[in-house]
Scaffold this motif. Structure first.
Motif, PDB file in Angstrom:
ATOM      1  N   VAL A  16       0.935  -1.203   0.119  1.00  0.00           N
ATOM      2  CA  VAL A  16      -0.226  -0.536   0.320  1.00  0.00           C
ATOM      3  C   VAL A  16       1.307   1.496   0.351  1.00  0.00           C
ATOM      4  N   ALA A  17       0.641   1.866  -1.195  1.00  0.00           N
ATOM      5  CA  ALA A  17       1.693   3.193  -1.269  1.00  0.00           C
ATOM      6  C   ALA A  17       1.398   4.196  -2.128  1.00  0.00           C
ATOM      7  N   PRO A  18       1.799   5.574  -2.114  1.00  0.00           N
ATOM      8  CA  PRO A  18       1.507   6.346  -3.419  1.00  0.00           C
ATOM      9  C   PRO A  18       1.511   6.025  -4.298  1.00  0.00           C
ATOM     10  N   THR A  19       0.754   6.332  -5.664  1.00  0.00           N
ATOM     11  CA  THR A  19       1.382   6.134  -7.066  1.00  0.00           C
ATOM     12  C   THR A  19       2.195   6.799  -7.564  1.00  0.00           C
ATOM     13  N   ASP A  20       2.855   8.130  -6.591  1.00  0.00           N
ATOM     14  CA  ASP A  20       3.083   9.104  -7.559  1.00  0.00           C
ATOM     15  C   ASP A  20       4.828   8.875  -6.510  1.00  0.00           C
ATOM     16  N   ALA A  21       5.684   9.311  -6.831  1.00  0.00           N
ATOM     17  CA  ALA A  21       7.220   9.252  -6.332  1.00  0.00           C
ATOM     18  C   ALA A  21       6.880   9.998  -5.372  1.00  0.00           C
ATOM     19  N   ALA A  55       4.151  12.659  -0.683  1.00  0.00           N
ATOM     20  CA  ALA A  55       4.411  12.984  -1.607  1.00  0.00           C
ATOM     21  C   ALA A  55       4.483  14.166  -2.313  1.00  0.00           C
ATOM     22  N   ASP A  56       4.105  14.542  -3.823  1.00  0.00           N
ATOM     23  CA  ASP A  56       4.204  16.156  -3.960  1.00  0.00           C
ATOM     24  C   ASP A  56       2.903  16.897  -4.180  1.00  0.00           C
ATOM     25  N   GLY A  57       1.872  15.865  -3.635  1.00  0.00           N
ATOM     26  CA  GLY A  57       0.385  16.368  -3.269  1.00  0.00           C
ATOM     27  C   GLY A  57      -0.085  15.977  -2.059  1.00  0.00           C
ATOM     28  N   GLY A  58       0.752  15.255  -1.552  1.00  0.00           N
ATOM     29  CA  GLY A  58       0.281  15.198   0.127  1.00  0.00           C
ATOM     30  C   GLY A  58       0.897  14.435   1.255  1.00  0.00           C
ATOM     31  N   ASP A  71      -2.895  15.358   4.956  1.00  0.00           N
ATOM     32  CA  ASP A  71      -1.880  16.491   4.241  1.00  0.00           C
ATOM     33  C   ASP A  71      -2.429  16.849   2.861  1.00  0.00           C
ATOM     34  N   GLY A  72      -3.057  17.169   2.441  1.00  0.00           N
ATOM     35  CA  GLY A  72      -2.824  17.495   0.839  1.00  0.00           C
ATOM     36  C   GLY A  72      -3.836  16.373   0.369  1.00  0.00           C
ATOM     37  N   ALA A  73      -3.686  16.065  -0.775  1.00  0.00           N
ATOM     38  CA  ALA A  73      -4.343  14.532  -0.927  1.00  0.00           C
ATOM     39  C   ALA A  73      -3.334  13.325  -2.151  1.00  0.00           C
ATOM     40  N   VAL A  74      -4.078  12.290  -2.068  1.00  0.00           N
ATOM     41  CA  VAL A  74      -2.926  11.165  -2.246  1.00  0.00           C
ATOM     42  C   VAL A  74      -3.132   9.764  -2.433  1.00  0.00           C
ATOM     43  N   ASP A  75      -2.852   9.895  -4.128  1.00  0.00           N
ATOM     44  CA  ASP A  75      -3.612   8.604  -4.329  1.00  0.00           C
ATOM     45  C   ASP A  75      -2.781   7.161  -3.851  1.00  0.00           C
ATOM     46  N   LEU A  76      -2.988   6.610  -3.332  1.00  0.00           N
ATOM     47  CA  LEU A  76      -2.681   5.571  -2.895  1.00  0.00           C
ATOM     48  C   LEU A  76      -3.259   3.948  -4.156  1.00  0.00           C
ATOM     49  N   ALA A  77      -1.516   2.871  -3.898  1.00  0.00           N
ATOM     50  CA  ALA A  77      -2.236   2.163  -5.078  1.00  0.00           C
ATOM     51  C   ALA A  77      -1.821   0.943  -3.904  1.00  0.00           C
ATOM     52  N   VAL A  78      -2.652  -0.096  -4.158  1.00  0.00           N
ATOM     53  CA  VAL A  78      -3.112  -1.387  -3.189  1.00  0.00           C
ATOM     54  C   VAL A  78      -2.611  -2.420  -4.097  1.00  0.00           C
ATOM     55  N   GLU A  79      -1.396  -3.617  -3.977  1.00  0.00           N
ATOM     56  CA  GLU A  79      -0.963  -4.486  -4.365  1.00  0.00           C
ATOM     57  C   GLU A  79      -1.338  -5.453  -4.229  1.00  0.00           C
ATOM     58  N   LEU A  80      -1.447  -6.554  -3.581  1.00  0.00           N
ATOM     59  CA  LEU A  80      -1.731  -7.584  -3.342  1.00  0.00           C
ATOM     60  C   LEU A  80      -1.559  -9.523  -3.866  1.00  0.00           C
TER      61      LEU A  80
END
Length: 622
Positions: free
Chosen positions: A61-66, A86-89, A118-127
């Motif tokens: 479980v982690a942000p999609t961006d750097a 991340a850049d967005g949050g 803080d801000g907004a973060v897009d998360l990617a989930v991989e199982l």
């Protein structure tokens, strides 16, 4: 804070660890759970990407961006927070398992809470589960509650607040969180699928469990662990508790297998078992930390091993449930951490003969006795049998404490520990009124002492050596005064300490285990526990400032979470071997204890064995 590791294999020291006192999971700084055996530490893995990035399996479980990332434990707990910048949050993933001896929430659930702060973060989930160390066929399918996966025997159910798509044995998806929003991911393992739970309550109670249990002292308390390292001692205590099996009281050497002592080499072993050689120093650490219940449970566990076996068949190590069959096997299908092969499960050292074990058992018995434990008749009978056995076999070769695979020898430390078994056995027998062949025991004790002094000390080297007829040094020589074999101001002891510091030491911080051949190719790193032993020997021989300097320098190599592996590469500072390592953290606790004592601190119990028995060459408080 560090940039997220792009390598398929993060450094060993980059991982955090969580667990429920039945099993543990290793969490990488990029939010990936790369190691998770289930249902117990010794069980096959569900995730093992740390041993094979392609075939091992993971849960990420982690942000999609750097992003950049940092990990910390909630204060005085084993609840891990991984924060992503991340850049967005900013978002934090909190990982934990409810402890097995708490029944309010199902213990076989791995909780992952993602919260945007803080801000907004897009998360990617991989199982990507891979049961049986990646050997079993893995079925994965969507169900009403989430994603169901199953191997040959075990299964998991991932409860997810977002829809996940299944492709090629993986379930993946994305979720957007804004400040103040949270998302819970619950990995329910076999036996917990139908249990109800409140994730926030489970988190609160898990935090409460650890913080209520852990050692604490106020500014006015005369704590034996006082000093700038108090926080590191507390973390070491939490590691030891995490590695203690809730049902049996046995303590695992480490929660992992086959993390290499030599990157790319063959020195890869399974440490998910309990070594009896750890007994004396473990009991000392636990008792002086005030964790009497844990020390008593561990004592009862290894006394049960003595009851269950003839002394001749007592093994150096056992499974955490007392299993004796620890057949060593190689998993050829796994690539190994950074190409370090073979990956091993089980440990062939269980079949070795290690005579030092008997002395270490008697050290633990004596430590419990010093803290008020009264042996019952059955326990004394088992101990008496052990001492009688040692009397018959002390002069026979063995594999030694380091489990060398180059053939049995007459190891000096093994003989000294046989002396310890006789010495402590005599003390206990006298206290009990002489219910033992004391004259014969005393005769053998003196024979061992004479033999070691004649054959274990090399005049040319100016030190006690590793084995008879060898000029190789061994860090176990530092323990001779600690266990009372000779006083700290004996010239031979001082010479041994100096020689080990000079020949096995590195950069006034590290100490290697030995400089002799062990029958294996490659080289290992510096051994954290041996580095602590030198601290102890220096402190108790009067070189307190040098000891403290070494200890503080060693602690600088702790990772940001306060964890140590078995070994450290002295050149790079990289961790080597299984992680986190109980023996390393036992060393931290006991070194802090000795430094505290020589600086004048006290505890409510008796002084630790090095001070009580080794005749320190320094007055307490100097």
């Amino acid at each position: 804070m560090a940039v997220a590791e792009s390598d398929a294999y993060p450094p060993i020291e980059a991982y955090g660890v969580v667990g429920n006192r039945e099993t543990c999971a290793l969490v990488a700084p990029d939010g990936s759970i790369d190691w998770f055996p289930f249902p117990h530490l010794e069980s096959p893995s569900i995730f093992a990407a740390i041993l094979d990035a392609d075939r091992g399996g993971r849960f990420r479980v982690a942000p999609t961006d750097a992003f950049e990332t940092a990990q910390r434990y909630v204060d005085d707990t084993n609840v891990l927070e991984t924060t992503f910048y991340a850049d967005g949050g900013t978002a934090t993933v909190t990982d934990f398992l409810p402890p097995a001896d708490r029944t309010d929430h199902p213990r076989k659930v791995l909780y992952r809470k993602a919260a945007c702060t803080d801000g907004a973060v897009d998360l990617a989930v991989e199982l990507e589960p891979r049961f049986e160390y990646g050997r079993a066929e893995t079925a994965i399918e969507p169900v009403e509650q989430g994603i169901l996966t199953a191997g040959a025997e075990e299964r998991t159910l991932l409860e997810s607040p977002i829809d996940l798509e299944i492709d090629d044995g993986r379930a993946t998806g994305e979720s957007s969180l804004e400040a103040g929003e949270t998302a819970w991911f619950l990995l329910r393992c076999t036996g917990s699928e139908d249990a109800t739970t409140d994730p926030e309550a489970a988190l609160a109670e898990t935090i409460e469990y650890w913080s209520d249990w852990v050692h604490s002292c106020g500014p006015d308390d005369d704590c034996a662990f006082e000093g700038p390292w108090h926080e590191q001692v507390v973390r070491s205590q939490l590691v030891l508790k995490l590695l203690t099996h809730a049902e049996t009281g046995a303590i695992a050497a480490a929660p992992t297998t086959s993390l290499p002592e030599d990157i790319g080499g063959v020195r890869n072993w399974d440490y998910r078992f309990n070594w009896l050689r750890d007994a004396g120093f473990t009991v000392q650490a636990l008792l002086n930390l005030g964790t009497v219940e844990e020390a008593s449970d561990y004592f009862d566990w290894f006394m049960d091993r003595c009851r269950a076996a003839d002394p001749a068949t007592i093994q150096p190590l056992y499974g955490l449930h007392g299993e004796s069959d620890l057949e060593e096997r190689e998993l050829d299908h796994l690539a190994g951490y950074r190409g370090s092969r073979p990956v091993r499960i089980g440990n062939g050292a269980a079949e070795q003969r290690q005579l030092d074990v008997y002395g270490e058992l008697l050290l633990a018995v004596d430590e419990m006795r010093q803290h008020g434990r009264v042996l019952d008749d059955d326990e004394w009978e088992r101990i008496r049998d052990v001492v009688d056995y040692v009397r018959d076999v002390w002069d026979e070769p063995d594999a030694g404490i380091w489990e060398v695979r180059g053939g049995e020898k007459q190891f000096v430390y093994s003989n000294v520990m046989c002396w310890v078994a006789l010495d402590r056995g005599i003390e206990i027998a006298v206290e009990r009124g002489g219910d033992a062949p004391l004259a014969a025991w005393r005769e053998t004790r003196e024979a061992i002492r004479t033999d070691v002094l004649e054959n274990g000390y090399d005049e040319a080297v100016g030190a006690f050596v590793q084995s008879y007829g060898s000029d190789a040094l061994d860090a176990t020589g530092l323990l001779l005064p600690l266990v009372g074999f000779l006083p700290f101001d004996d010239d031979r002891v001082r010479g041994t300490i100096d020689a080990i510091e000079r020949e096995l030491g590195d950069d006034d911080v590290f100490v290697s285990r030995y400089d002799g051949d062990d029958g294996l190719p490659g080289e290992e790193g510096a051994f954290v526990l041996c580095s602590c032993w030198l601290v102890d020997a220096l402190a108790l021989s009067g070189r307190v400032e040098a000891a403290q300097s070494r200890f503080e320098s060693l602690l600088e190599y702790l990772n940001p979470l306060g964890l140590f592996a078995e070994e450290i590469d002295p050149t790079t500072g990289a961790y080597l071997g299984n992680y986190p390592q109980a023996f390393s953290h036992i060393g931290i606790v006991n070194s802090a204890l000795y430094l505290g004592y020589v600086r004048g601190a006290e505890t409510s119990g008796p002084p630790p064995m090095g001070i009580r028995l080794g005749e320190p060459a320094v007055s307490l408080g100097e």
